[in-house]
Design an enzyme around this catalytic site. Structure first.
Site, PDB file in Angstrom:
ATOM      1  N   ARG A   1       0.916  -1.157   0.012  1.00  0.00           N
ATOM      2  CA  ARG A   1       0.122  -0.097   0.020  1.00  0.00           C
ATOM      3  C   ARG A   1       0.952   1.301   0.122  1.00  0.00           C
ATOM      4  O   ARG A   1       0.390   2.378  -0.668  1.00  0.00           O
ATOM      5  CB  ARG A   1      -1.017  -0.058   1.383  1.00  0.00           C
TER       6      ARG A   1
ATOM      7  N   ILE B   1      -7.102   7.515  -1.146  1.00  0.00           N
ATOM      8  CA  ILE B   1      -6.967   5.840  -1.231  1.00  0.00           C
ATOM      9  C   ILE B   1      -7.970   5.488  -0.026  1.00  0.00           C
ATOM     10  O   ILE B   1      -7.935   5.962   1.179  1.00  0.00           O
ATOM     11  CB  ILE B   1      -5.663   5.427  -0.834  1.00  0.00           C
ATOM     12  N   SER B   2      -8.768   4.417  -0.180  1.00  0.00           N
ATOM     13  CA  SER B   2      -9.944   4.030   0.731  1.00  0.00           C
ATOM     14  C   SER B   2      -9.071   3.268   2.038  1.00  0.00           C
ATOM     15  O   SER B   2      -7.948   2.656   1.722  1.00  0.00           O
ATOM     16  CB  SER B   2     -10.603   2.847   0.082  1.00  0.00           C
ATOM     17  N   GLN B   3      -9.799   3.461   3.001  1.00  0.00           N
ATOM     18  CA  GLN B   3      -9.444   2.667   4.195  1.00  0.00           C
ATOM     19  C   GLN B   3      -9.465   1.211   3.989  1.00  0.00           C
ATOM     20  O   GLN B   3      -9.994   0.633   3.174  1.00  0.00           O
ATOM     21  CB  GLN B   3     -10.706   2.879   5.332  1.00  0.00           C
TER      22      GLN B   3
END
Length: 233
Positions: A51, A77-79
């Site tokens: 990530r 950027i999503s959790q």
């Protein structure tokens, strides 16, 4: 259906050090497990996808926190929990052959999904983000993803119907054209609603010989996503 062979990638050579180390990743995986993520393949992807490569270098030390992070252009950027929950919901009923992703963003959700489905057709309205995602996916040797600079409200009719559709931005209501591009038996995972009051839903298309198309809706929880916008940038 036999699961597809995972695309070749070199994520294992990008394990990182310090705040991006294997130990840090394992803490994140344990946190997601504690929050109810049970699919081992999904947890493996959260563990293995680097990530920190999908965020700005200045934020790399925060990459394995369970939080959304800015990626520029007003996007995030999503959790990790949300990425894992959406992916788990997508593959729960079996391995999708073709997946339409609305909102490629930096490509992290795409990378997490890639070995768990056969093909991904991903649309991003912001050209600079699409190019960044293309570069990262190429670096990781992910080869089953097709990218398009386009308007998510239109879907991608050229490769329809899709076994699954995943939306990484929130419309007030799901565009009808996406239901039309969903295959019988297919499922659509999407955050829906205004900012601050979004629900994550899974909608499954069922075809009854007498009643025709039926769309079964399940609510999977509260989420927070950027809004789905029309047009290109």
């Amino acid at each position: 259906m036999k699961p597809p062979a995972p695309p070749k990638n070199n994520t294992s050579s990008r394990a990182g050090i310090g705040m991006t180390s294997a130990r840090t990743r394992e803490r994140l995986v344990q946190r997601l497990r504690d929050q109810g993520i049970v699919n081992a393949a999904v947890l493996d992807q959260i563990r293995n996808v680097p990530r920190h490569l999908f965020v700005d270098e200045a934020l790399a030390t925060r990459a394995y926190e369970d939080t959304a992070l800015p990626i520029g252009h007003g996007q995030t950027i999503s959790q990790p929990f949300v990425v894992a929950r959406m992916t788990e919901a997508l593959i729960e009923a079996g391995t999708p052959g073709k997946v339409l992703e609305i909102g490629t963003g930096c490509g992290y959700q795409t990378a997490v999904m890639s070995p768990l489905v056969r093909f991904i057709y991903s649309i991003e309205r912001i050209g600079a983000l699409q190019e960044r995602a293309r570069q990262r996916l190429r670096e990781l040797n992910i080869s089953n993803v097709h990218l398009r600079h386009g308007d998510g409200f239109q879907g991608w009719s050229g490769h329809a119907p899709y076994d699954a559709i995943l939306m990484a931005a929130a419309p007030l209501a799901i565009p009808d054209v996406l239901f039309q591009q969903l295959a019988p038996g297919g499922r659509l995972i999407a955050p829906v609603g205004p900012e601050g009051r979004q629900q994550l839903v899974r909608i499954t298309r069922r075809v009854d010989e007498r009643r025709g198309d039926e769309f079964h809706k399940e609510t999977l929880g509260l989420v927070s996503f950027v809004p789905l916008l029309k047009g290109l940038n």
